[in-house]
Write an enzyme that holds these catalytic residues in place. Structure first.
Site, PDB file in Angstrom:
ATOM      1  N   PHE A   1       4.897   2.254   1.395  1.00 44.16           N
ATOM      2  CA  PHE A   1       4.524   0.865   1.097  1.00 44.16           C
ATOM      3  C   PHE A   1       4.099   0.101   2.351  1.00 44.16           C
ATOM      4  O   PHE A   1       4.391  -1.084   2.481  1.00 44.16           O
ATOM      5  CB  PHE A   1       5.674   0.122   0.395  1.00 44.16           C
ATOM      6  CG  PHE A   1       6.239   0.864  -0.785  1.00 44.16           C
ATOM      7  CD1 PHE A   1       5.410   1.215  -1.842  1.00 44.16           C
ATOM      8  CD2 PHE A   1       7.570   1.231  -0.839  1.00 44.16           C
ATOM      9  CE1 PHE A   1       5.908   1.924  -2.925  1.00 44.16           C
ATOM     10  CE2 PHE A   1       8.076   1.933  -1.911  1.00 44.16           C
ATOM     11  CZ  PHE A   1       7.244   2.287  -2.959  1.00 44.16           C
ATOM     12  N   ARG A   2       3.477   0.785   3.264  1.00 43.05           N
ATOM     13  CA  ARG A   2       2.996   0.159   4.512  1.00 43.05           C
ATOM     14  C   ARG A   2       4.129  -0.354   5.390  1.00 43.05           C
ATOM     15  O   ARG A   2       3.917  -1.142   6.305  1.00 43.05           O
ATOM     16  CB  ARG A   2       2.011  -0.992   4.248  1.00 43.05           C
ATOM     17  CG  ARG A   2       0.859  -0.618   3.374  1.00 43.05           C
ATOM     18  CD  ARG A   2      -0.404  -0.372   4.188  1.00 43.05           C
ATOM     19  NE  ARG A   2      -1.187   0.687   3.560  1.00 43.05           N
ATOM     20  CZ  ARG A   2      -1.996   1.491   4.207  1.00 43.05           C
ATOM     21  NH1 ARG A   2      -2.132   1.392   5.506  1.00 43.05           N
ATOM     22  NH2 ARG A   2      -2.674   2.421   3.588  1.00 43.05           N
ATOM     23  N   LEU A   3       5.344   0.064   5.075  1.00 41.92           N
ATOM     24  CA  LEU A   3       6.471  -0.334   5.927  1.00 41.92           C
ATOM     25  C   LEU A   3       6.607   0.694   7.049  1.00 41.92           C
ATOM     26  O   LEU A   3       7.568   1.447   7.121  1.00 41.92           O
ATOM     27  CB  LEU A   3       7.762  -0.450   5.103  1.00 41.92           C
ATOM     28  CG  LEU A   3       7.726  -1.538   4.030  1.00 41.92           C
ATOM     29  CD1 LEU A   3       9.017  -1.564   3.221  1.00 41.92           C
ATOM     30  CD2 LEU A   3       7.486  -2.909   4.660  1.00 41.92           C
TER      31      LEU A   3
END
Ligand SMILES: Cc1cc2nc3c(=O)[nH]c(=O)nc-3n(C[C@H](O)[C@H](O)[C@H](O)COP(=O)(O)O)c2cc1C
Length: 210
Positions: free
Chosen positions: A186-188
């Site tokens: 999640f783009r984390l």
């Protein structure tokens, strides 16, 4: 194909200060070498010219130790001149196969003649000849002119070892900052920056927002 758990982070916050960036580099580089098709040692190498205009190109890392990362070039090339004027660089390793990036900022130091000679001696003979033939970054009238010069150099050193040209050597990138970026779910993404004020100071470890 490399598979990994995208939720796995580089290290726990509690272990921040136990990790040395050169050790972490070795770990990641080993993984990159296993997974990249070719040129796991390729890095972008950005310099700044006299007018303050950034410049950038891909080079190959052909030496490394706990001081830094060594790249070789013609010292009279555009980047060589830029480094004489401003011996600071920003470099990036990006490995597509494992989707990880290491950013480095620091300054450069010319390697010793001995180190450059030793590396030059390991290069294929054709590349040694090419180092003499190419006036890197200077205007070339035609391809034929380069090939002709290459032929002349080959003849000059026929049955003899090819010496390292005086203007061909390496720079060691001495990092003041190394940032490790690992793809996350999640783009984390996970970003860890190691930073020191000078090369004798210890690195401090900072976690950055992705
Ligand atoms: C995969 C790859 C590896 C390269 N490795 C080197 C290298 O190790 N040394 C070098 O001088 N140029 C290397 N080059 C060429 C540079 O990108 C660049 O064209 C050259 O150094 C001239 O740059 P300059 O005019 O800014 O000095 C490489 C290019 C590629 C695409």
């Amino acid at each position: 194909m490399h598979k990994e758990n995208l939720t796995e982070i580089i290290f726990d916050d509690e272990n921040n200060n136990k990790v040395n960036p050169f050790d972490l580099f070795e770990e990641w580089y080993e993984l990159a070498e296993k997974n990249e098709n070719k040129y796991a040692n390729a890095l972008s190498f950005a310099t700044v010219d006299k007018e303050g205009m950034p410049d950038n190109r891909i080079l190959l890392m052909n030496g490394r130790d706990r001081r830094g990362f060594v790249v070789y070039m013609n010292l009279n090339s555009a980047k060589g001149e830029q480094l004489r004027n401003n011996p600071k660089v920003a470099a990036v390793f990006y490995w597509k196969s494992i989707n990880r990036q290491i950013r480095i900022r620091g300054y450069v130091e010319l390697v010793s003649d001995k180190e450059a000679d030793e590396y030059f001696a390991t290069r294929p003979r054709g590349s040694q000849i090419g180092a003499h033939a190419s006036d890197q970054s200077k205007i070339l009238k035609s391809r034929a002119q380069l090939l002709e010069k290459n032929k002349e150099i080959a003849k000059k050193y026929e049955n003899k070892p090819v010496p390292r040209p005086k203007y061909w050597s390496g720079f060691r990138i001495i990092p003041l900052e190394m940032e490790f970026w690992k793809d996350g779910e999640f783009r984390l993404h996970d970003r860890i920056l190691f930073k020191r004020t000078n090369i004798n100071a210890p690195f401090t470890t900072i976690r950055l927002n992705p």
